[in-house]
Design an enzyme around this catalytic site. Structure first.
Site, short mmCIF file in Angstrom:
data_model
loop_
_atom_site.label_atom_id
_atom_site.label_comp_id
_atom_site.label_asym_id
_atom_site.label_seq_id
_atom_site.Cartn_x
_atom_site.Cartn_y
_atom_site.Cartn_z
N LYS A 1 47.43 36.54 39.65
CA LYS A 1 48.01 36.45 41.16
C LYS A 1 47.00 35.92 42.10
O LYS A 1 47.38 35.26 43.00
CB LYS A 1 48.37 37.74 41.57
N ARG B 1 52.41 47.70 48.00
CA ARG B 1 52.22 48.11 46.53
C ARG B 1 52.94 49.48 46.34
O ARG B 1 52.86 50.14 45.22
CB ARG B 1 50.87 48.48 46.38
N ARG C 1 36.57 39.54 33.92
CA ARG C 1 35.95 39.13 35.28
C ARG C 1 34.76 40.03 35.32
O ARG C 1 34.57 41.04 34.61
CB ARG C 1 36.76 39.44 36.19
N ARG D 1 33.88 42.52 38.38
CA ARG D 1 33.72 42.82 39.67
C ARG D 1 33.70 44.44 39.51
O ARG D 1 33.75 45.07 38.22
CB ARG D 1 35.40 42.75 40.24
N ARG E 1 44.34 51.02 37.24
CA ARG E 1 44.84 49.92 38.10
C ARG E 1 46.28 49.67 37.45
O ARG E 1 47.18 49.65 38.06
CB ARG E 1 43.84 48.93 38.51
#
Ligand code: ADP
Length: 192
Positions: A23, A98, A137, A139, A150
């Protein structure tokens, strides 16, 4: 109409999809193609953390655990951002709403200025692909257990928005598998 394109399709858009769906990357591309700002609440919050603001210290621990920041705080962040000039003609919201209450808040914010959402794009991909991508990734909130948390939060709190927007005739589904270029072409097709 002030600058930009004035096509038939409106340009007040929400971008929906699980973490790892691509996204963030696609929001940048799509927003540029449409000539609207990409507004990422995750990026705004990370910016607040990096800048050490009051908002940043309030949300840092919550974000690092994979949980959601509370709806009232997010309402304030989004209301203020959408009030800025660059968002008047259109925007691509990434990461908001959300939760169902956030969707109602957004409808209220837009109605206050006589507006409404034009479309909600859902970018989807299979669960294992989502976890693999997120772990690739680096992060602070990308450790495997946080990634899974998540995703769990997404399924529980955010996925109900799919039905909510479907019922309002706003939902457009796009398959998130494939190259960045293939997916962005699909997305552009879905909102044109
Ligand atoms: P993702 O990698 O899932 O796209 P984001 O960058 O959108 O994540 O958001 C990162 C974190 O910021 C979320 O896990 C959450 O803690 C917080 N956050 C961002 N947007 C919202 C929102 N609309 N409501 C609550 N929390 C949010």
């Amino acid at each position: 109409m002030a600058g930009g394109r004035d096509g038939g399709a409106g340009r007040k858009l929400v971008f929906l999809g699980p973490p790892g769906s691509g996204k963030g990357t696609q929001a940048q591309i799509l927003a540029q193609e449409l000539g609207v700002p990409a507004i990422s609440t995750g990026e705004m919050l990370r910016g607040a953390v990096a800048a050490g603001t009051e908002l940043g210290s309030k949300v840092e621990g919550i974000m690092n655990s994979g949980a959601l920041v509370d709806d009232d705080t997010m309402a304030e962040v989004v209301r203020e951002r959408l009030a800025r000039d660059d968002a008047r003609e259109g925007f691509l919201l990434d990461g908001y709403p959300r939760t169902l209450p956030q969707a109602e808040t957004l409808a209220g914010i837009l109605a206050d200025s006589g507006g409404h959402l034009d479309a909600v794009v859902l970018l989807d991909a299979p669960e294992q692909e989502l976890v693999d991508r997120a772990l690739a990734r680096k992060r602070a909130d990308d450790k495997e257990e946080v990634v899974r948390e998540r995703l769990r939060v997404y399924r529980q709190k955010t996925e109900p928005l799919v039905g909510y927007y479907e019922a309002r005739g706003l939902l457009r589904r796009v398959d998130g598998l494939g190259t960045v270029e293939a997916v962005s072409a699909r997305l552009l097709g879905a909102v044109s």
